[in-house]
Design a protein around this motif. Structure first.
Motif, PDB file in Angstrom:
ATOM      1  N   GLU A 251      -6.851  17.651   1.063  1.00  0.00           N
ATOM      2  CA  GLU A 251      -7.919  17.524   0.058  1.00  0.00           C
ATOM      3  C   GLU A 251      -8.717  16.244   0.265  1.00  0.00           C
ATOM      4  O   GLU A 251      -9.882  16.166  -0.100  1.00  0.00           O
ATOM      5  CB  GLU A 251      -7.318  17.509  -1.352  1.00  0.00           C
ATOM      6  N   ARG A 252      -8.063  15.253   0.826  1.00  0.00           N
ATOM      7  CA  ARG A 252      -8.717  13.965   1.050  1.00  0.00           C
ATOM      8  C   ARG A 252      -9.150  13.774   2.510  1.00  0.00           C
ATOM      9  O   ARG A 252      -9.644  12.719   2.868  1.00  0.00           O
ATOM     10  CB  ARG A 252      -7.764  12.844   0.632  1.00  0.00           C
ATOM     11  N   SER A 253      -8.931  14.805   3.296  1.00  0.00           N
ATOM     12  CA  SER A 253      -9.301  14.749   4.716  1.00  0.00           C
ATOM     13  C   SER A 253      -8.669  13.565   5.432  1.00  0.00           C
ATOM     14  O   SER A 253      -9.311  12.904   6.241  1.00  0.00           O
ATOM     15  CB  SER A 253     -10.831  14.703   4.878  1.00  0.00           C
ATOM     16  N   TRP A 254      -7.418  13.318   5.102  1.00  0.00           N
ATOM     17  CA  TRP A 254      -6.693  12.247   5.773  1.00  0.00           C
ATOM     18  C   TRP A 254      -5.859  12.845   6.892  1.00  0.00           C
ATOM     19  O   TRP A 254      -5.270  13.922   6.733  1.00  0.00           O
ATOM     20  CB  TRP A 254      -5.740  11.543   4.809  1.00  0.00           C
ATOM     21  N   SER A 255      -5.782  12.145   8.004  1.00  0.00           N
ATOM     22  CA  SER A 255      -4.849  12.541   9.054  1.00  0.00           C
ATOM     23  C   SER A 255      -3.451  12.068   8.636  1.00  0.00           C
ATOM     24  O   SER A 255      -3.304  11.260   7.710  1.00  0.00           O
ATOM     25  CB  SER A 255      -5.239  11.908  10.380  1.00  0.00           C
ATOM     26  N   GLN A 256      -2.431  12.582   9.328  1.00  0.00           N
ATOM     27  CA  GLN A 256      -1.076  12.104   9.042  1.00  0.00           C
ATOM     28  C   GLN A 256      -1.001  10.595   9.261  1.00  0.00           C
ATOM     29  O   GLN A 256      -0.307   9.878   8.532  1.00  0.00           O
ATOM     30  CB  GLN A 256      -0.067  12.820   9.942  1.00  0.00           C
ATOM     31  N   GLN A 257      -1.738  10.126  10.263  1.00  0.00           N
ATOM     32  CA  GLN A 257      -1.763   8.691  10.546  1.00  0.00           C
ATOM     33  C   GLN A 257      -2.375   7.912   9.382  1.00  0.00           C
ATOM     34  O   GLN A 257      -1.861   6.860   8.989  1.00  0.00           O
ATOM     35  CB  GLN A 257      -2.564   8.433  11.825  1.00  0.00           C
TER      36      GLN A 257
ATOM     37  N   LEU B 103      -2.461   8.754   6.234  1.00  0.00           N
ATOM     38  CA  LEU B 103      -1.518   8.755   5.114  1.00  0.00           C
ATOM     39  C   LEU B 103      -0.352   7.810   5.382  1.00  0.00           C
ATOM     40  O   LEU B 103       0.067   7.059   4.496  1.00  0.00           O
ATOM     41  CB  LEU B 103      -1.004  10.180   4.858  1.00  0.00           C
ATOM     42  N   ALA B 104       0.133   7.845   6.623  1.00  0.00           N
ATOM     43  CA  ALA B 104       1.261   6.979   6.988  1.00  0.00           C
ATOM     44  C   ALA B 104       0.918   5.511   6.741  1.00  0.00           C
ATOM     45  O   ALA B 104       1.728   4.751   6.213  1.00  0.00           O
ATOM     46  CB  ALA B 104       1.645   7.205   8.442  1.00  0.00           C
ATOM     47  N   GLU B 105      -0.308   5.130   7.107  1.00  0.00           N
ATOM     48  CA  GLU B 105      -0.705   3.732   6.922  1.00  0.00           C
ATOM     49  C   GLU B 105      -0.798   3.374   5.442  1.00  0.00           C
ATOM     50  O   GLU B 105      -0.410   2.286   5.036  1.00  0.00           O
ATOM     51  CB  GLU B 105      -2.044   3.476   7.626  1.00  0.00           C
ATOM     52  N   ARG B 106      -1.317   4.298   4.653  1.00  0.00           N
ATOM     53  CA  ARG B 106      -1.411   4.025   3.212  1.00  0.00           C
ATOM     54  C   ARG B 106      -0.038   3.915   2.571  1.00  0.00           C
ATOM     55  O   ARG B 106       0.145   3.189   1.590  1.00  0.00           O
ATOM     56  CB  ARG B 106      -2.212   5.123   2.516  1.00  0.00           C
ATOM     57  N   LEU B 107       0.914   4.641   3.102  1.00  0.00           N
ATOM     58  CA  LEU B 107       2.274   4.613   2.553  1.00  0.00           C
ATOM     59  C   LEU B 107       3.138   3.553   3.222  1.00  0.00           C
ATOM     60  O   LEU B 107       4.260   3.303   2.784  1.00  0.00           O
ATOM     61  CB  LEU B 107       2.936   5.985   2.737  1.00  0.00           C
ATOM     62  N   GLU B 108       2.609   2.992   4.301  1.00  0.00           N
ATOM     63  CA  GLU B 108       3.375   2.006   5.074  1.00  0.00           C
ATOM     64  C   GLU B 108       4.666   2.600   5.623  1.00  0.00           C
ATOM     65  O   GLU B 108       5.738   2.002   5.541  1.00  0.00           O
ATOM     66  CB  GLU B 108       3.651   0.755   4.222  1.00  0.00           C
ATOM     67  N   VAL B 109       4.532   3.799   6.173  1.00  0.00           N
ATOM     68  CA  VAL B 109       5.633   4.405   6.919  1.00  0.00           C
ATOM     69  C   VAL B 109       5.055   4.899   8.247  1.00  0.00           C
ATOM     70  O   VAL B 109       3.849   4.814   8.473  1.00  0.00           O
ATOM     71  CB  VAL B 109       6.287   5.586   6.164  1.00  0.00           C
TER      72      VAL B 109
ATOM     73  N   SER C 207       7.329   9.987  10.022  1.00  0.00           N
ATOM     74  CA  SER C 207       7.962  10.193   8.722  1.00  0.00           C
ATOM     75  C   SER C 207       7.108  11.114   7.861  1.00  0.00           C
ATOM     76  O   SER C 207       7.627  12.020   7.196  1.00  0.00           O
ATOM     77  CB  SER C 207       8.166   8.854   8.007  1.00  0.00           C
ATOM     78  N   VAL C 208       5.801  10.891   7.862  1.00  0.00           N
ATOM     79  CA  VAL C 208       4.900  11.772   7.112  1.00  0.00           C
ATOM     80  C   VAL C 208       5.037  13.202   7.620  1.00  0.00           C
ATOM     81  O   VAL C 208       5.184  14.153   6.838  1.00  0.00           O
ATOM     82  CB  VAL C 208       3.436  11.302   7.235  1.00  0.00           C
ATOM     83  N   ASN C 209       5.024  13.343   8.924  1.00  0.00           N
ATOM     84  CA  ASN C 209       5.140  14.685   9.509  1.00  0.00           C
ATOM     85  C   ASN C 209       6.461  15.350   9.118  1.00  0.00           C
ATOM     86  O   ASN C 209       6.484  16.524   8.745  1.00  0.00           O
ATOM     87  CB  ASN C 209       5.014  14.572  11.032  1.00  0.00           C
ATOM     88  N   ALA C 210       7.535  14.584   9.180  1.00  0.00           N
ATOM     89  CA  ALA C 210       8.851  15.147   8.862  1.00  0.00           C
ATOM     90  C   ALA C 210       8.929  15.581   7.402  1.00  0.00           C
ATOM     91  O   ALA C 210       9.530  16.608   7.088  1.00  0.00           O
ATOM     92  CB  ALA C 210       9.933  14.123   9.166  1.00  0.00           C
TER      93      ALA C 210
END
Lengths: 71, 71
Positions: free
Chosen positions: B11-17, B19-25, B29-32
């Motif tokens: 919905e936010r057009s974010w890549s897994q990367q 999102l990972a950066e925003r979550l600091e993981v 991990s996001v993919n899993a």
DNA sequence: GAGAATAGTAAAGGATGCTTGTCATTCTGA
DNA sequence: TCAGAATGACAAGCATCCTTTACTATTCTC
């Protein structure tokens, strides 16, 4: 991570063993979570919240959310 | 444990990367978590819910709660 | 077609969650 | 007072979460 497990348990006059059985975990796990030695897994957090009829946010509280919540 | 992470991210057009950066993981991990290989820790679940402005219950769903939730 | 971005997966290792078992201390009630 | 219940804590071991590194496949853009 702070949690209200001890209070919720006391309100129902359950021992740690009682709560452990309802959650299907060991008494030591309940004790460790209550005393803040570690956080529960997400599935266990769901079971805890469901047992008390609350949301996870009502039972557990991330540091960033600890401000001035009523009572 | 089911989760709506992929939809919320899309919905936010974010890549897994992203999102990972925003979550600091890590991206892995996001993919899993998205592909259901494992559940996040409770602290990470809190960060995810807070990032999307939702409750943990809105993002993750225990099997017992999957009934007929709207949309 | 070449290169970049995205996504899925795997292996290995460190950190954390959960178990059983055990011990010490404190609380509670007969 | 004293026995049993309840609690707190630790250790060892296994499971799970999360990491880095690496590789592959797909898609897109130039």
């Amino acid at each position: 991570m702070e949690n209200r497990l001890r209070v919720l348990r006391a309100e129902r006059s359950w021992s740690q063993q009682d709560l452990a059985e309802r959650l299907e975990v060991s008494r030591q796990s309940v004790n460790a979570i209550e005393t803040g030695r570690y956080d529960p897994s997400l599935p266990l957090a769901f079971r805890i919240a469901e047992l008390f009829g609350l949301t996870i946010e009502d039972v557990f509280e991330s540091p960033s959310r600890r401000s001035s919540k009523a009572i």
